[in-house]
Design a protein around this motif. Sequence first.
Motif, PDB file in Angstrom:
ATOM      1  N   THR A  94       0.830  -1.196   0.000  1.00  0.00           N
ATOM      2  CA  THR A  94       0.000   0.000   0.000  1.00  0.00           C
ATOM      3  C   THR A  94       0.868   1.251   0.000  1.00  0.00           C
ATOM      4  OG1 THR A  94      -0.107   0.022   2.418  1.00  0.00           O
ATOM      5  CG2 THR A  94      -1.846  -1.179   1.252  1.00  0.00           C
ATOM      6  N   ALA A  95       0.298   2.323  -0.566  1.00  0.00           N
ATOM      7  CA  ALA A  95       0.969   3.630  -0.585  1.00  0.00           C
ATOM      8  C   ALA A  95       2.426   3.483  -1.009  1.00  0.00           C
ATOM      9  CB  ALA A  95       0.862   4.293   0.783  1.00  0.00           C
ATOM     10  N   SER A  96       2.628   2.949  -2.204  1.00  0.00           N
ATOM     11  CA  SER A  96       3.979   2.603  -2.649  1.00  0.00           C
ATOM     12  C   SER A  96       4.884   3.834  -2.728  1.00  0.00           C
ATOM     13  CB  SER A  96       3.916   1.917  -4.010  1.00  0.00           C
ATOM     14  OG  SER A  96       3.364   2.793  -4.957  1.00  0.00           O
ATOM     15  N   ARG A  97       6.167   3.550  -2.595  1.00  0.00           N
ATOM     16  CA  ARG A  97       7.206   4.575  -2.646  1.00  0.00           C
ATOM     17  C   ARG A  97       8.214   4.208  -3.723  1.00  0.00           C
ATOM     18  NH1 ARG A  97       8.257   3.847   3.826  1.00  0.00           N
ATOM     19  NH2 ARG A  97       6.215   4.589   4.550  1.00  0.00           N
ATOM     20  N   ALA A  98       8.969   5.170  -4.186  1.00  0.00           N
ATOM     21  CA  ALA A  98       9.993   4.894  -5.197  1.00  0.00           C
ATOM     22  C   ALA A  98      10.965   3.832  -4.691  1.00  0.00           C
ATOM     23  CB  ALA A  98      10.724   6.178  -5.560  1.00  0.00           C
ATOM     24  N   ALA A  99      11.205   3.820  -3.391  1.00  0.00           N
ATOM     25  CA  ALA A  99      12.130   2.847  -2.804  1.00  0.00           C
ATOM     26  C   ALA A  99      11.599   1.414  -2.851  1.00  0.00           C
ATOM     27  CB  ALA A  99      12.438   3.222  -1.351  1.00  0.00           C
ATOM     28  N   ASP A 100      10.322   1.240  -3.160  1.00  0.00           N
ATOM     29  CA  ASP A 100       9.754  -0.109  -3.295  1.00  0.00           C
ATOM     30  C   ASP A 100      10.103  -0.735  -4.646  1.00  0.00           C
ATOM     31  OD1 ASP A 100       6.738   0.990  -1.626  1.00  0.00           O
ATOM     32  OD2 ASP A 100       8.507  -0.001  -0.781  1.00  0.00           O
ATOM     33  N   THR A 101      10.695   0.052  -5.531  1.00  0.00           N
ATOM     34  CA  THR A 101      11.106  -0.469  -6.832  1.00  0.00           C
ATOM     35  C   THR A 101      12.081  -1.618  -6.634  1.00  0.00           C
ATOM     36  OG1 THR A 101      10.769   1.624  -7.994  1.00  0.00           O
ATOM     37  CG2 THR A 101      12.357   0.082  -8.952  1.00  0.00           C
ATOM     38  N   ALA A 102      11.710  -2.794  -7.132  1.00  0.00           N
ATOM     39  CA  ALA A 102      12.494  -4.010  -6.908  1.00  0.00           C
ATOM     40  C   ALA A 102      11.800  -5.158  -7.624  1.00  0.00           C
ATOM     41  CB  ALA A 102      12.597  -4.315  -5.415  1.00  0.00           C
ATOM     42  N   SER A 103      12.419  -6.317  -7.562  1.00  0.00           N
ATOM     43  CA  SER A 103      11.771  -7.563  -8.001  1.00  0.00           C
ATOM     44  C   SER A 103      11.241  -8.277  -6.773  1.00  0.00           C
ATOM     45  CB  SER A 103      12.760  -8.462  -8.731  1.00  0.00           C
ATOM     46  OG  SER A 103      13.179  -7.889  -9.950  1.00  0.00           O
ATOM     47  N   TYR A 104      10.062  -8.844  -6.919  1.00  0.00           N
ATOM     48  CA  TYR A 104       9.417  -9.529  -5.802  1.00  0.00           C
ATOM     49  C   TYR A 104       9.182 -10.989  -6.189  1.00  0.00           C
ATOM     50  CZ  TYR A 104       8.778  -4.963  -3.769  1.00  0.00           C
ATOM     51  OH  TYR A 104       9.015  -3.727  -3.221  1.00  0.00           O
ATOM     52  N   PHE A 105       9.583 -11.871  -5.295  1.00  0.00           N
ATOM     53  CA  PHE A 105       9.502 -13.303  -5.556  1.00  0.00           C
ATOM     54  C   PHE A 105       8.656 -13.998  -4.495  1.00  0.00           C
ATOM     55  CE2 PHE A 105      12.799 -13.696  -8.775  1.00  0.00           C
ATOM     56  CZ  PHE A 105      13.590 -12.576  -8.547  1.00  0.00           C
TER      57      PHE A 105
END
Lengths: 113, 112
Positions: free
Chosen positions: A77-88
């Motif tokens: 929720t309420a994503s941030r630029a720092a959440d940019t990543a790959s999720y597994f």
Amino acid sequence: SQQGEEDPQALSIQEGENATMNCSYKTSINNLQWYRQNSGRGLVHLILIRSNEREKHSGRLRVTLDTSKKSSSLLITASRAADTASYFCATDTGGTSYGKLTFGQGTILTVHP
Amino acid sequence: DAGITQSPRHKVTETGTPVTLRCHQTENHRYMYWYRQDPGHGLRLIHYSYGVKDTDKGEVSDGYSVSRSKTEDFLLTLESATSSQTSVYFCAISRGLSYEQYFGPGTRLTVT
């Protein structure tokens, strides 16, 4: 095909929006785990949900598990630029594979500022 | 970060040469794992260890061997490197089965 498969393969959103990623698997599981990987780095554990649990929260993360549909979802929720990543997602099927994780190929999340 | 280090972090080697990658932990965790990560395949388990001198094969163990003579060190050896073993290798540790795993920073191996 792999035990865990993420959907979508890539997701692009604006900062402040919610991001939802899905994971489907084929065989029964002991637990399912979500990990994050920033570019060029090792994986970081986010949440572990056991087969007898339906939902778990950790900060801005919410994970659900539907064993009848063999699927899980990760909501940021309420994503941030720092959440940019790959999720597994990774599944532990128990039995003779107890403790061994099978990873999906991941969802690439890009959060635009 | 969990106390896991991997060495070397980068290595270029020639086909047919032996290569050893080292994973070192300061957490005293019992379980240690070696994975490889390749585009289109995600992470795949090579070998794992459930104690000193106790190891078992994973999904893609052919061409790899491991050793664990101390709790803190888990070595991955490519006896005769091939180009198909060009990959990024990750070590992970866990305090128990069905617990979360903590990953090292990875070793990028290129076999020419």
